[in-house]
Design a protein around this motif. Sequence first.
Motif, PDB file in Angstrom:
ATOM      1  N   CYS A 107      12.808  71.335  33.763  1.00 49.01           N
ATOM      2  CA  CYS A 107      12.110  71.761  32.619  1.00 49.01           C
ATOM      3  C   CYS A 107      12.178  70.459  31.775  1.00 49.01           C
ATOM      4  N   GLU A 108      13.480  70.174  31.340  1.00 49.21           N
ATOM      5  CA  GLU A 108      13.538  69.017  30.293  1.00 49.21           C
ATOM      6  C   GLU A 108      13.008  67.505  30.884  1.00 49.21           C
ATOM      7  N   ALA A 109      13.212  67.404  32.075  1.00 45.67           N
ATOM      8  CA  ALA A 109      12.497  66.181  32.733  1.00 45.67           C
ATOM      9  C   ALA A 109      11.082  66.315  32.614  1.00 45.67           C
ATOM     10  N   LEU A 110      10.511  67.305  32.919  1.00 44.80           N
ATOM     11  CA  LEU A 110       8.957  67.369  32.805  1.00 44.80           C
ATOM     12  C   LEU A 110       8.548  67.278  31.326  1.00 44.80           C
ATOM     13  N   ARG A 111       9.491  68.162  30.499  1.00 40.52           N
ATOM     14  CA  ARG A 111       8.738  68.201  29.053  1.00 40.52           C
ATOM     15  C   ARG A 111       8.690  66.665  28.649  1.00 40.52           C
ATOM     16  N   SER A 112       9.922  65.904  29.063  1.00 48.03           N
ATOM     17  CA  SER A 112       9.697  64.386  28.645  1.00 48.03           C
ATOM     18  C   SER A 112       8.605  63.819  29.225  1.00 48.03           C
ATOM     19  N   GLY A 113       8.011  64.136  30.309  1.00 41.69           N
ATOM     20  CA  GLY A 113       6.685  63.490  30.750  1.00 41.69           C
ATOM     21  C   GLY A 113       5.445  64.026  30.232  1.00 41.69           C
ATOM     22  N   ILE A 114       5.619  65.279  29.702  1.00 36.15           N
ATOM     23  CA  ILE A 114       4.557  65.786  28.739  1.00 36.15           C
ATOM     24  C   ILE A 114       4.265  65.052  27.639  1.00 36.15           C
ATOM     25  N   ASN A 115       5.470  64.753  26.921  1.00 39.39           N
ATOM     26  CA  ASN A 115       5.408  64.128  25.801  1.00 39.39           C
ATOM     27  C   ASN A 115       4.811  62.475  25.675  1.00 39.39           C
ATOM     28  N   THR A 116       4.791  62.037  27.043  1.00 44.40           N
ATOM     29  CA  THR A 116       4.310  60.699  27.248  1.00 44.40           C
ATOM     30  C   THR A 116       2.659  60.736  27.474  1.00 44.40           C
ATOM     31  N   VAL A 140      -2.664  67.520  31.361  1.00 47.32           N
ATOM     32  CA  VAL A 140      -1.398  67.347  31.156  1.00 47.32           C
ATOM     33  C   VAL A 140      -0.479  67.161  32.306  1.00 47.32           C
ATOM     34  N   LEU A 141      -0.123  68.185  32.890  1.00 51.19           N
ATOM     35  CA  LEU A 141       0.795  68.309  33.872  1.00 51.19           C
ATOM     36  C   LEU A 141       0.670  67.307  35.006  1.00 51.19           C
ATOM     37  N   PRO A 142      -0.664  67.092  35.620  1.00 51.52           N
ATOM     38  CA  PRO A 142      -0.580  66.222  36.709  1.00 51.52           C
ATOM     39  C   PRO A 142      -0.301  64.669  36.242  1.00 51.52           C
ATOM     40  N   GLN A 143      -0.470  64.325  34.889  1.00 54.19           N
ATOM     41  CA  GLN A 143       0.068  62.898  34.573  1.00 54.19           C
ATOM     42  C   GLN A 143       1.489  62.849  34.181  1.00 54.19           C
ATOM     43  N   ALA A 144       1.948  64.027  33.692  1.00 54.13           N
ATOM     44  CA  ALA A 144       3.458  64.554  33.212  1.00 54.13           C
ATOM     45  C   ALA A 144       4.171  64.038  34.506  1.00 54.13           C
ATOM     46  N   PHE A 145       3.800  64.892  35.663  1.00 53.14           N
ATOM     47  CA  PHE A 145       4.675  64.755  37.208  1.00 53.14           C
ATOM     48  C   PHE A 145       4.486  63.331  37.439  1.00 53.14           C
ATOM     49  N   ARG A 146       3.652  62.568  37.303  1.00 54.14           N
ATOM     50  CA  ARG A 146       3.405  61.097  38.027  1.00 54.14           C
ATOM     51  C   ARG A 146       4.411  60.375  37.207  1.00 54.14           C
ATOM     52  N   SER A 147       4.831  60.746  35.938  1.00 55.10           N
ATOM     53  CA  SER A 147       5.536  59.835  35.079  1.00 55.10           C
ATOM     54  C   SER A 147       7.032  60.296  35.211  1.00 55.10           C
ATOM     55  N   VAL A 148       7.370  61.290  35.702  1.00 54.27           N
ATOM     56  CA  VAL A 148       8.883  61.583  36.003  1.00 54.27           C
ATOM     57  C   VAL A 148       9.326  61.761  37.261  1.00 54.27           C
ATOM     58  N   VAL A 149       8.608  61.275  38.081  1.00 56.31           N
ATOM     59  CA  VAL A 149       9.088  61.269  39.745  1.00 56.31           C
ATOM     60  C   VAL A 149      10.688  60.551  39.761  1.00 56.31           C
ATOM     61  N   ASN A 150      10.821  59.846  39.146  1.00 55.01           N
ATOM     62  CA  ASN A 150      12.187  59.118  39.082  1.00 55.01           C
ATOM     63  C   ASN A 150      13.369  60.071  38.680  1.00 55.01           C
ATOM     64  N   PRO A 151      12.858  60.691  37.220  1.00 55.86           N
ATOM     65  CA  PRO A 151      14.024  61.585  36.717  1.00 55.86           C
ATOM     66  C   PRO A 151      14.061  62.817  37.692  1.00 55.86           C
ATOM     67  N   LEU A 152      13.043  63.417  38.304  1.00 58.33           N
ATOM     68  CA  LEU A 152      12.901  64.354  39.173  1.00 58.33           C
ATOM     69  C   LEU A 152      14.013  64.118  40.267  1.00 58.33           C
ATOM     70  N   ALA A 153      13.829  62.854  40.866  1.00 61.83           N
ATOM     71  CA  ALA A 153      14.536  62.278  41.858  1.00 61.83           C
ATOM     72  C   ALA A 153      16.154  62.540  41.510  1.00 61.83           C
ATOM     73  N   ASN A 154      16.416  62.205  40.496  1.00 61.83           N
ATOM     74  CA  ASN A 154      17.824  62.165  39.928  1.00 61.83           C
ATOM     75  C   ASN A 154      18.374  63.847  40.089  1.00 61.83           C
ATOM     76  N   VAL A 155      17.391  64.676  39.664  1.00 63.24           N
ATOM     77  CA  VAL A 155      17.567  66.051  39.549  1.00 63.24           C
ATOM     78  C   VAL A 155      17.768  66.679  40.983  1.00 63.24           C
ATOM     79  N   LEU A 156      17.021  65.963  41.972  1.00 62.50           N
ATOM     80  CA  LEU A 156      17.181  66.630  43.327  1.00 62.50           C
ATOM     81  C   LEU A 156      18.405  66.240  43.784  1.00 62.50           C
ATOM     82  N   ILE A 157      18.843  64.958  43.717  1.00 62.29           N
ATOM     83  CA  ILE A 157      20.069  64.500  44.249  1.00 62.29           C
ATOM     84  C   ILE A 157      21.265  65.187  43.441  1.00 62.29           C
TER      85      ILE A 157
END
Length: 221
Positions: A107-116, A140-157
Amino acid sequence: MFDFLNMDALLGAFWVTVKLTVYSAIGSLIWGTLLAGMRVSPVPLMRAVGTAYVNVVRNIPLTVVILFTSLGLFQTLGVTLGGDVFEVINFRLAVLGLIAYTASFVCEALRSGINTVPVGQAEAARALGLSFTQVLTLIVLPQAFRSVVNPLANVLIALTKNTTVASVIGVAEASLLMKSWIETYAALIPIVAVFAFGFICLTLPTGLVLGWVSKKVAVKR
C-alpha cells in the motif's frame, strides 16, 4: 561434508517456500491496492480506516501476526479457511498472515506511486465526468504501478525471506527443514550455506527481472 543433503526434502521445502511467496504476493497485491485506494479516497472514514490499518499492522512484528493466525484464529476461534488437515490449515493461515502484513508495505509503495501522477490528469478526468473509482483504476493506478516496480520488487524479495517466519506454526518450508537438519547433523556451516544459496536463487532472479521490467515500463515525464 554434504552427507546430510536430501535433495527430495530440500526441493520439497523450497517448493513450499515458493508457494507461500506466490500466494501471499498475489493476495498482498490485491489487498494492498485496495488499501492504497482507501488511503487516497475522498471519503474520510475510508481514509481513516486505511491509515489506521497500515500504521498498526506494519509496526507489529510478523512473528506476532503469524502466531495470531494460529493461536487466535485457528485454536481460539476455530477458523480453518476450508482446510481439514493440520498442515493445510497452517499453510493457509500463514498465507493469510503474510498477506495481512505485506499488504501494508504494498500500500505504501503504491501510494508513493500515486503521488507521482500529476494532479492535473485526475482533475481533467473528473471534469469529463469520471467517478473517483474510474479515475483511480483507469488513469492513476496504471501510471502508479509503472513507477513503483522497483519498490514492489523490494517488497516481494522481503516477502520471500519473510516466509521463514511461517515455520513458527509448523509450516514445512525451507527454514524449518534447515532447523531440523542443524539439530540432527553436526554440519552447521554447510547446512546454512546450502539454504542461503537456495534463497539467493529465489531472490536474485526476482530482483534482476523486475529491475528490467521497471526500465521497460517506466513512465517518461
